[in-house]
Design a protein around this motif. Sequence first.
Motif, PDB file in Angstrom:
ATOM      1  N   THR A 270     -50.893   6.319  -7.040  1.00  0.00           N
ATOM      2  CA  THR A 270     -49.687   5.508  -7.181  1.00  0.00           C
ATOM      3  C   THR A 270     -49.933   4.057  -6.772  1.00  0.00           C
ATOM      4  O   THR A 270     -50.861   3.739  -6.034  1.00  0.00           O
ATOM      5  CB  THR A 270     -48.547   6.077  -6.332  1.00  0.00           C
ATOM      6  OG1 THR A 270     -48.960   6.116  -4.955  1.00  0.00           O
ATOM      7  CG2 THR A 270     -48.196   7.487  -6.784  1.00  0.00           C
ATOM      8  N   THR A 271     -49.063   3.171  -7.264  1.00  0.00           N
ATOM      9  CA  THR A 271     -49.047   1.761  -6.891  1.00  0.00           C
ATOM     10  C   THR A 271     -47.656   1.445  -6.378  1.00  0.00           C
ATOM     11  O   THR A 271     -46.661   1.708  -7.067  1.00  0.00           O
ATOM     12  CB  THR A 271     -49.374   0.864  -8.101  1.00  0.00           C
ATOM     13  OG1 THR A 271     -50.679   1.191  -8.596  1.00  0.00           O
ATOM     14  CG2 THR A 271     -49.336  -0.603  -7.717  1.00  0.00           C
ATOM     15  N   ALA A 272     -47.580   0.896  -5.180  1.00  0.00           N
ATOM     16  CA  ALA A 272     -46.269   0.610  -4.565  1.00  0.00           C
ATOM     17  C   ALA A 272     -45.664  -0.642  -5.187  1.00  0.00           C
ATOM     18  O   ALA A 272     -46.250  -1.719  -5.149  1.00  0.00           O
ATOM     19  CB  ALA A 272     -46.435   0.424  -3.061  1.00  0.00           C
ATOM     20  N   ILE A 273     -44.484  -0.482  -5.769  1.00  0.00           N
ATOM     21  CA  ILE A 273     -43.791  -1.578  -6.450  1.00  0.00           C
ATOM     22  C   ILE A 273     -42.367  -1.673  -5.904  1.00  0.00           C
ATOM     23  O   ILE A 273     -41.701  -0.658  -5.693  1.00  0.00           O
ATOM     24  CB  ILE A 273     -43.760  -1.339  -7.973  1.00  0.00           C
ATOM     25  CG1 ILE A 273     -45.173  -1.438  -8.556  1.00  0.00           C
ATOM     26  CG2 ILE A 273     -42.831  -2.327  -8.676  1.00  0.00           C
ATOM     27  CD1 ILE A 273     -45.260  -1.053 -10.018  1.00  0.00           C
ATOM     28  N   SER A 274     -41.901  -2.909  -5.699  1.00  0.00           N
ATOM     29  CA  SER A 274     -40.521  -3.125  -5.266  1.00  0.00           C
ATOM     30  C   SER A 274     -39.589  -3.044  -6.473  1.00  0.00           C
ATOM     31  O   SER A 274     -39.593  -3.941  -7.326  1.00  0.00           O
ATOM     32  CB  SER A 274     -40.372  -4.494  -4.593  1.00  0.00           C
ATOM     33  OG  SER A 274     -39.003  -4.829  -4.455  1.00  0.00           O
ATOM     34  N   THR A 275     -38.810  -1.994  -6.551  1.00  0.00           N
ATOM     35  CA  THR A 275     -37.870  -1.880  -7.666  1.00  0.00           C
ATOM     36  C   THR A 275     -36.785  -2.940  -7.576  1.00  0.00           C
ATOM     37  O   THR A 275     -36.277  -3.408  -8.602  1.00  0.00           O
ATOM     38  CB  THR A 275     -37.235  -0.472  -7.694  1.00  0.00           C
ATOM     39  OG1 THR A 275     -36.670  -0.180  -6.417  1.00  0.00           O
ATOM     40  CG2 THR A 275     -38.288   0.573  -8.022  1.00  0.00           C
ATOM     41  N   PHE A 276     -36.408  -3.340  -6.356  1.00  0.00           N
ATOM     42  CA  PHE A 276     -35.394  -4.393  -6.225  1.00  0.00           C
ATOM     43  C   PHE A 276     -35.893  -5.689  -6.846  1.00  0.00           C
ATOM     44  O   PHE A 276     -35.142  -6.408  -7.509  1.00  0.00           O
ATOM     45  CB  PHE A 276     -35.049  -4.622  -4.747  1.00  0.00           C
ATOM     46  CG  PHE A 276     -34.008  -5.694  -4.552  1.00  0.00           C
ATOM     47  CD1 PHE A 276     -32.666  -5.420  -4.746  1.00  0.00           C
ATOM     48  CD2 PHE A 276     -34.378  -6.990  -4.193  1.00  0.00           C
ATOM     49  CE1 PHE A 276     -31.702  -6.415  -4.588  1.00  0.00           C
ATOM     50  CE2 PHE A 276     -33.431  -7.986  -4.038  1.00  0.00           C
ATOM     51  CZ  PHE A 276     -32.088  -7.705  -4.226  1.00  0.00           C
ATOM     52  N   ASP A 277     -37.184  -5.983  -6.633  1.00  0.00           N
ATOM     53  CA  ASP A 277     -37.758  -7.195  -7.208  1.00  0.00           C
ATOM     54  C   ASP A 277     -37.710  -7.148  -8.732  1.00  0.00           C
ATOM     55  O   ASP A 277     -37.411  -8.147  -9.390  1.00  0.00           O
ATOM     56  CB  ASP A 277     -39.201  -7.340  -6.719  1.00  0.00           C
ATOM     57  CG  ASP A 277     -39.794  -8.705  -7.056  1.00  0.00           C
ATOM     58  OD1 ASP A 277     -39.035  -9.686  -7.133  1.00  0.00           O
ATOM     59  OD2 ASP A 277     -41.018  -8.780  -7.250  1.00  0.00           O
ATOM     60  N   LEU A 278     -37.998  -5.969  -9.303  1.00  0.00           N
ATOM     61  CA  LEU A 278     -37.916  -5.831 -10.759  1.00  0.00           C
ATOM     62  C   LEU A 278     -36.511  -6.123 -11.261  1.00  0.00           C
ATOM     63  O   LEU A 278     -36.318  -6.824 -12.267  1.00  0.00           O
ATOM     64  CB  LEU A 278     -38.326  -4.415 -11.175  1.00  0.00           C
ATOM     65  CG  LEU A 278     -39.753  -3.948 -10.879  1.00  0.00           C
ATOM     66  CD1 LEU A 278     -39.926  -2.505 -11.338  1.00  0.00           C
ATOM     67  CD2 LEU A 278     -40.771  -4.844 -11.562  1.00  0.00           C
ATOM     68  N   ILE A 279     -35.534  -5.569 -10.571  1.00  0.00           N
ATOM     69  CA  ILE A 279     -34.136  -5.759 -10.971  1.00  0.00           C
ATOM     70  C   ILE A 279     -33.725  -7.218 -10.837  1.00  0.00           C
ATOM     71  O   ILE A 279     -33.117  -7.811 -11.742  1.00  0.00           O
ATOM     72  CB  ILE A 279     -33.221  -4.856 -10.130  1.00  0.00           C
ATOM     73  CG1 ILE A 279     -33.531  -3.386 -10.400  1.00  0.00           C
ATOM     74  CG2 ILE A 279     -31.757  -5.161 -10.414  1.00  0.00           C
ATOM     75  CD1 ILE A 279     -32.916  -2.432  -9.402  1.00  0.00           C
TER      76      ILE A 279
END
Length: 346
Positions: A270-279
Amino acid sequence: MPLPASTPAAVPATHRQVVLAAQPRDTLTTGHFEVVTTPVPEPGPGQALVRNRLMSVAAVMRPLTLPDPDRFGLPQLLQRPGDPMHGPAVGEVVAAPGTDLAPGELVRHRLGWREYAVVDAAEAERLTPGALPDPAAYLSQGFAAWLGVVRGAEVRAGDTVFVTGAAGGVGTLAGQFARLRGAARVIGSTGSRRKADCLTEELGYDAAVVRGAGPIEDQLREAAPDGIDALFDNVGGEQLLAALAVARRGARFALVGALSAQLTGDAMATTAISTFDLIARGITLRGVAAFDHRDAYPEYEREFGRALREGAMSYPHTLLRGIEQAPRALCELVEGRHVGAVLVEL
């Protein structure tokens, strides 16, 4: 590269194929394979005997020791010791009883790594004569490249595009397709300065970042000071995170490969990604798999063929001759020795 001219000949009693001798625990070597001689198979009703002429190797072929291959949705990737290897090939139909295939027709299928193959007629894809000017190009990974650029990242005129794994069989074509689609700036990542120079001097990339030459994010910020509009991602991991950090609002990401995990034997890492940043920044991440877009193949083939004939694109590849070179071809590809695709002439 034209295929060797062929004349009708008796089918030999035996042929050679490559089998997996042992599953790799660490580094893949030619010692994990064996070239064996075996009887030429006979086609049954609805099948075709094909004399393979060319085959390709790709990183995804690295034999995986998967406890549950169905978890990946790709059980055909599983290789057990003693199994013949498999992968894309172009060959000439020798006999096809009870089918509409005719001897002499060229077909593409997935039973490479052997000189002769029995293929179900439904799985033998006729090649459109003249659609691509070089028969080797039928084994390119151009369709994945085109899909990622056109349907995945939706590259537009004026875009700044980042292509990860840019010196491989997919990436060398993705950057060229991005340029054809009007990209104003194309940046690629690769594993050596030699390959980076090839990208910028021969394949039309404007800049390259080099794995191991410093933080990818810092290099990408320098190459794209105004940010990126689109990502064609073959790699994942640190390079995906760097792209996210540098992405403009509304950027479009096509996830086509996961080499950073795949070549370690853990394709589900897995790769940790900020979903809030995407939004917050309106960034789109889209996974792209060729089997979901078969309807697009004719359009791709027309565009690729036209670009090759007009000299607007090239098809970088290395060609090794003889089935005994196939293990070496895969090992060298996994080690990153070549630019572009790696093919074997059988």
